[in-house]
Design an enzyme around this catalytic site. Sequence first.
Site, PDB file in Angstrom:
ATOM      1  N   GLY A   3      74.796  35.232  23.554  1.00 32.58           N
ATOM      2  CA  GLY A   3      74.872  36.610  23.505  1.00 32.58           C
ATOM      3  C   GLY A   3      75.949  36.822  22.074  1.00 32.58           C
ATOM      4  CB  SER A   4      77.241  35.126  18.908  1.00 39.26           C
ATOM      5  OG  SER A   4      75.802  34.794  18.863  1.00 39.26           O
ATOM      6  CG  ASN A   5      72.708  38.120  16.802  1.00 43.88           C
ATOM      7  OD1 ASN A   5      72.531  38.493  15.986  1.00 43.88           O
ATOM      8  ND2 ASN A   5      71.574  37.066  17.302  1.00 43.88           N
TER       9      ASN A   5
ATOM     10  CE  LYS B  96      52.807  33.036  31.632  1.00 48.75           C
ATOM     11  NZ  LYS B  96      51.287  33.566  30.836  1.00 48.75           N
TER      12      LYS B  96
ATOM     13  CG  MET C 229      66.633  31.067  24.584  1.00 49.31           C
ATOM     14  SD  MET C 229      66.024  30.909  22.749  1.00 49.31           S
ATOM     15  CE  MET C 229      65.172  29.448  22.809  1.00 49.31           C
ATOM     16  NE  ARG C 230      62.414  33.233  31.327  1.00 47.42           N
ATOM     17  CZ  ARG C 230      61.645  32.478  31.532  1.00 47.42           C
ATOM     18  NH1 ARG C 230      60.062  32.626  31.926  1.00 47.42           N
ATOM     19  NH2 ARG C 230      62.427  31.424  32.850  1.00 47.42           N
TER      20      ARG C 230
ATOM     21  CG  ASN D 242      63.242  38.112  18.013  1.00 46.14           C
ATOM     22  OD1 ASN D 242      63.801  37.587  18.787  1.00 46.14           O
ATOM     23  ND2 ASN D 242      62.123  37.155  17.242  1.00 46.14           N
TER      24      ASN D 242
ATOM     25  CG  HIS E  63      62.480  32.890  13.485  1.00 49.25           C
ATOM     26  ND1 HIS E  63      62.355  32.159  14.000  1.00 49.25           N
ATOM     27  CD2 HIS E  63      62.365  32.446  12.384  1.00 49.25           C
ATOM     28  CE1 HIS E  63      61.735  31.721  14.408  1.00 49.25           C
ATOM     29  NE2 HIS E  63      62.216  31.065  13.157  1.00 49.25           N
TER      30      HIS E  63
END
Lengths: 207, 207
Positions: free
Chosen positions: A17-19, A70, A97-98, A114, A116
């Site tokens: 959770g660094s973001n 997913k 990661m889903r 999101n 990327h």
Amino acid sequence: MAPMNKLRLGVLGSGTGSNLQAIFDAISMQRLSAVVACVISDVPDAYILERARSHRAPAFHIDPAPFKTKLEGEAEQRVIETLRKHKVDTVVLAGFMRIVKPGLLRAFPGRVLNIHPALLPSFPGLRAWEQALEYGVKVTGCTVHFVDEGTDTGPIIVQRPAPVLPGDTPETLHARIQEQEYLAYPEALQLLAAECLQVEGRRVELL
Amino acid sequence: MAPMNKLRLGVLGSGTGSNLQAIFDAISMQRLSAVVACVISDVPDAYILERARSHRAPAFHIDPAPFKTKLEGEAEQRVIETLRKHKVDTVVLAGFMRIVKPGLLRAFPGRVLNIHPALLPSFPGLRAWEQALEYGVKVTGCTVHFVDEGTDTGPIIVQRPAPVLPGDTPETLHARIQEQEYLAYPEALQLLAAECLQVEGRRVELL
């Protein structure tokens, strides 16, 4: 300029959770008009949950079974219900990661974001910094985009470049990209909070 | 560090030759150890030929007939002969609007360079700045690469980013990319002159 809304963020993550930390920091420094309404992880012991709790944000593990890659079915329903219960208006994927399926996208239309770790459309998919290093690019970076039903294909809000330097390993390059992520995600969210974004087809115009 | 070679450049272009101007400027400012040995155009009245002559570089029009989009056959042979006659060791494609075929690449193995107005592998092919604008990226740029038998696929030497700004037209974006091209091409050539480049597969390592 429209009056400033305070976004109610629902953050989904699978890792450290660094973001999320960058978002908390931007809020506390008044660079981002938002509140973290809840944090959800598919991984029971992900550090993102602890980080959320230490900032007094509601944090939940939701078991994604029976799916391995997913978010769908009953787990997806529970995520949507949890987000709604906490009056989330904007869903922030932060190392989640889903694959997000249409159910969540339809529940929050045009409000799922999101980040990327590459300059899309280059290097979609997993471990983009390794792809970049193998391809031999000299500039890569990160992309904040609206999520659509493709993989890393949605309209782009913010991109920030990062150089590839001689001697880079996947780890050193990833760390340099992440520094840009911590600037890009709060910046993109603040553009949304300030109602500065207009999506036209796959282009995001700044008003 | 190996002793500095003075590159002998053969520049091929179809247009105004603004990248050739950047090369002349870099040479005169001693940022690039090279001499422009000859300039060749497939377009008889291309300004690049006049620009070459005004800098006292030998300049030639070579008729590409009967081919419309590539350099092949007799015309390719005449280009190779002209480059050899002027003792060219490095072929610089600078706005050359024809596909270079294996004959030229085999005559100057590993010594044919191109510049592309995007951050490859994004937006290969024609009018890359328009492709970038239509896709909606927020960062684009330019790429100097070795030419291989694919289209814009060769090993990358230098990339420089350029932002896409609100209100950009194809023209304003292209101009902003070109500013970076004028820095990137001399930089890449100087790395070659200084023998700082080592190609490993499709990666170019800086020594």
